[in-house]
Design an enzyme around this catalytic site. Structure first.
Site, PDB file in Angstrom:
ATOM      1  N   MET A 181      -5.242  -4.936  13.480  1.00  0.00           N
ATOM      2  CA  MET A 181      -4.238  -4.989  14.545  1.00  0.00           C
ATOM      3  C   MET A 181      -3.656  -3.624  14.939  1.00  0.00           C
ATOM      4  O   MET A 181      -2.700  -3.577  15.711  1.00  0.00           O
ATOM      5  CB  MET A 181      -3.104  -5.947  14.124  1.00  0.00           C
ATOM      6  CG  MET A 181      -3.612  -7.363  13.863  1.00  0.00           C
ATOM      7  SD  MET A 181      -2.349  -8.509  13.260  1.00  0.00           S
ATOM      8  CE  MET A 181      -1.291  -8.658  14.695  1.00  0.00           C
ATOM      9  N   GLU A 182      -4.188  -2.536  14.408  1.00  0.00           N
ATOM     10  CA  GLU A 182      -3.578  -1.225  14.678  1.00  0.00           C
ATOM     11  C   GLU A 182      -4.558  -0.102  14.994  1.00  0.00           C
ATOM     12  O   GLU A 182      -4.222   0.830  15.758  1.00  0.00           O
ATOM     13  CB  GLU A 182      -2.726  -0.766  13.466  1.00  0.00           C
ATOM     14  CG  GLU A 182      -1.567  -1.655  13.108  1.00  0.00           C
ATOM     15  CD  GLU A 182      -1.963  -2.808  12.191  1.00  0.00           C
ATOM     16  OE1 GLU A 182      -3.055  -2.730  11.570  1.00  0.00           O
ATOM     17  OE2 GLU A 182      -1.218  -3.802  12.113  1.00  0.00           O
TER      18      GLU A 182
ATOM     19  N   GLY B 132      -9.888  -8.080   8.641  1.00  0.00           N
ATOM     20  CA  GLY B 132     -10.777  -9.230   8.528  1.00  0.00           C
ATOM     21  C   GLY B 132     -12.217  -8.774   8.739  1.00  0.00           C
ATOM     22  O   GLY B 132     -12.493  -8.002   9.651  1.00  0.00           O
TER      23      GLY B 132
ATOM     24  N   ASP C 255     -10.115 -10.649   4.181  1.00  0.00           N
ATOM     25  CA  ASP C 255     -10.437 -12.027   4.584  1.00  0.00           C
ATOM     26  C   ASP C 255     -11.610 -11.952   5.537  1.00  0.00           C
ATOM     27  O   ASP C 255     -12.031 -10.867   5.934  1.00  0.00           O
ATOM     28  CB  ASP C 255      -9.206 -12.659   5.267  1.00  0.00           C
ATOM     29  CG  ASP C 255      -8.749 -11.846   6.474  1.00  0.00           C
ATOM     30  OD1 ASP C 255      -9.306 -12.062   7.553  1.00  0.00           O
ATOM     31  OD2 ASP C 255      -7.867 -10.970   6.329  1.00  0.00           O
TER      32      ASP C 255
ATOM     33  N   GLU D  13       0.837  -1.202   0.000  1.00  0.00           N
ATOM     34  CA  GLU D  13       0.000   0.000   0.000  1.00  0.00           C
ATOM     35  C   GLU D  13       0.869   1.248   0.000  1.00  0.00           C
ATOM     36  O   GLU D  13       0.568   2.234  -0.669  1.00  0.00           O
ATOM     37  CB  GLU D  13      -0.911  -0.002   1.228  1.00  0.00           C
ATOM     38  CG  GLU D  13      -1.941  -1.099   1.172  1.00  0.00           C
ATOM     39  CD  GLU D  13      -2.557  -1.377   2.522  1.00  0.00           C
ATOM     40  OE1 GLU D  13      -3.716  -1.776   2.537  1.00  0.00           O
ATOM     41  OE2 GLU D  13      -1.896  -1.211   3.557  1.00  0.00           O
TER      42      GLU D  13
HETATM   43  N1  SAH Z   1       2.566 -12.181   7.448  1.00  0.00           N
HETATM   44  C1  SAH Z   1       1.566 -11.200   7.121  1.00  0.00           C
HETATM   45  C2  SAH Z   1       1.112 -10.595   8.402  1.00  0.00           C
HETATM   46  C3  SAH Z   1       0.087  -9.582   8.227  1.00  0.00           C
HETATM   47  S1  SAH Z   1      -0.722  -9.321   9.731  1.00  0.00           S
HETATM   48  C4  SAH Z   1       2.143 -10.253   6.091  1.00  0.00           C
HETATM   49  O1  SAH Z   1       2.907  -9.340   6.420  1.00  0.00           O
HETATM   50  O2  SAH Z   1       1.855 -10.459   4.919  1.00  0.00           O
HETATM   51  C5  SAH Z   1      -2.221  -8.742   9.125  1.00  0.00           C
HETATM   52  C6  SAH Z   1      -2.292  -7.276   8.824  1.00  0.00           C
HETATM   53  O3  SAH Z   1      -3.512  -7.027   8.173  1.00  0.00           O
HETATM   54  C7  SAH Z   1      -2.319  -6.423  10.079  1.00  0.00           C
HETATM   55  O4  SAH Z   1      -1.690  -5.203   9.809  1.00  0.00           O
HETATM   56  C8  SAH Z   1      -3.819  -6.289  10.379  1.00  0.00           C
HETATM   57  O5  SAH Z   1      -4.150  -4.972  10.751  1.00  0.00           O
HETATM   58  C9  SAH Z   1      -4.543  -6.636   9.079  1.00  0.00           C
HETATM   59  N2  SAH Z   1      -5.477  -7.782   9.098  1.00  0.00           N
HETATM   60  C10 SAH Z   1      -6.032  -8.295   7.987  1.00  0.00           C
HETATM   61  N3  SAH Z   1      -6.825  -9.338   8.293  1.00  0.00           N
HETATM   62  C11 SAH Z   1      -6.774  -9.506   9.641  1.00  0.00           C
HETATM   63  C12 SAH Z   1      -7.351 -10.460  10.540  1.00  0.00           C
HETATM   64  N4  SAH Z   1      -8.133 -11.444  10.103  1.00  0.00           N
HETATM   65  N5  SAH Z   1      -7.045 -10.354  11.862  1.00  0.00           N
HETATM   66  C13 SAH Z   1      -6.239  -9.367  12.302  1.00  0.00           C
HETATM   67  N6  SAH Z   1      -5.649  -8.455  11.485  1.00  0.00           N
HETATM   68  C14 SAH Z   1      -5.901  -8.511  10.163  1.00  0.00           C
END
Ligand code: SAH
Length: 257
Positions: A200-201, A80, A224, A14
């Site tokens: 998560m933020e 999500g 997702d 992004e």
């Molecule tokens: N290994 C992955 C980790 C991403 S963590 C990578 O870097 O490709 C997921 C990120 O997307 C976080 O910043 C969170 O804010 C968001 N996110 C998307 N789907 C989520 C879910 N089901 N639960 C929690 N955070 C989610």
């Protein structure tokens, strides 16, 4: 209307789209983070990757407010989907944010921020209202087809099994977990029935903005459904959709903030 805007994205894909559209960006490195100072769609912006999780996002937001003096923070990322009808590919605009893993009970009610006397932090209502209109305009077929570098067509979305995005407005919850099992998703939906999306933020950004008196806006594209399929859907979605959506949304959002 003319305050410097702190622009946070969660993921490099992004941020790459944002930087590609900033003609004059200059990098300032602080606390291990790259802050890009420049202009985007006619606004003075400081763009930065938040890092993943609440602490990383809180540190980043505090630096935007205290060091860079931004008057507004906009967070664009993925999440999500939790709410009924919040589909992969839709967009959720937060009118309030809450930490779903904050629990100091029995000293304080579950979810309440100790010392603040509340659990849900509201986003700036005026900015939310303007953003809602701007996002609806950004996510039309014509607007998405126009997005650099090659646009996003109906066929691209259909190949991913997606419809045209809808914009939802409501509660987003945040916690230090990637929610990716049916069981955890069901528990979260039961505990917070009106939550539209989980990430998560966002709630950390909102809390720091609240402390600094800076309005914040959190916009999430649903990557997702926070269920057993989340780990498969997430990377596929990110590559194809999240980055062009972020570009289209920011081009409509920034001029009205
Ligand atoms: N290994 C992955 C980790 C991403 S963590 C990578 O870097 O490709 C997921 C990120 O997307 C976080 O910043 C969170 O804010 C968001 N996110 C998307 N789907 C989520 C879910 N089901 N639960 C929690 N955070 C989610």
């Amino acid at each position: 209307m003319s305050a410097r805007i702190g622009l946070m994205a969660a993921l490099p894909e992004e941020m790459a789209a944002v930087l590609a559209a900033m003609p004059d960006e200059a990098r300032v490195t602080l606390a291990g983070r790259d802050f890009w100072v420049g202009h985007l769609h006619g606004r003075e912006v400081v763009a930065v990757l938040s890092g993943i999780g609440k602490v990383a996002a809180a540190t980043t937001t505090a630096l935007l407010a205290s060091h860079f003096g931004v008057g507004q923070v906009v967070f664009v990322g993925v999440a999500g989907g939790l709410g009924d009808g919040v589909r992969v590919g839709d967009v959720v605009l937060a009118d309030a944010l809450m930490q779903h893993d904050m629990d100091a009970s029995p000293l304080f009610p579950r979810f309440e921020l100790p010392g603040k006397g509340l659990s849900r932090l509201p986003a700036d209502p005026g900015a939310v209202a303007r953003a809602r209109v701007a996002l609806s305009a950004a996510l039309t077929p014509a607007s998405l087809a126009d997005t650099a570098p090659q646009g996003l067509q109906a066929a691209d979305l259909a190949a991913l099994g997606l419809d045209w995005p809808q914009v939802h407005q409501g509660l987003i919850v945040s916690g230090d977990r990637f929610v990716c099992t049916d069981g955890e998703c069901a528990a979260l939906r039961a505990a917070v029935p009106d939550a539209l999306a989980v990430e998560m933020e966002g709630a950390a950004v909102a809390q720091v903005c609240h402390d600094f008196g800076v309005p914040c806006l959190v916009v999430r594209t649903v990557s997702d459904r926070a269920d057993d399929a989340a780990h498969v859907d997430f990377p596929r979605f990110l590559r194809a959709v999240a980055s062009p959506y972020a570009s289209a949304m920011l081009s409509h959002l920034l001029p009205v903030l």
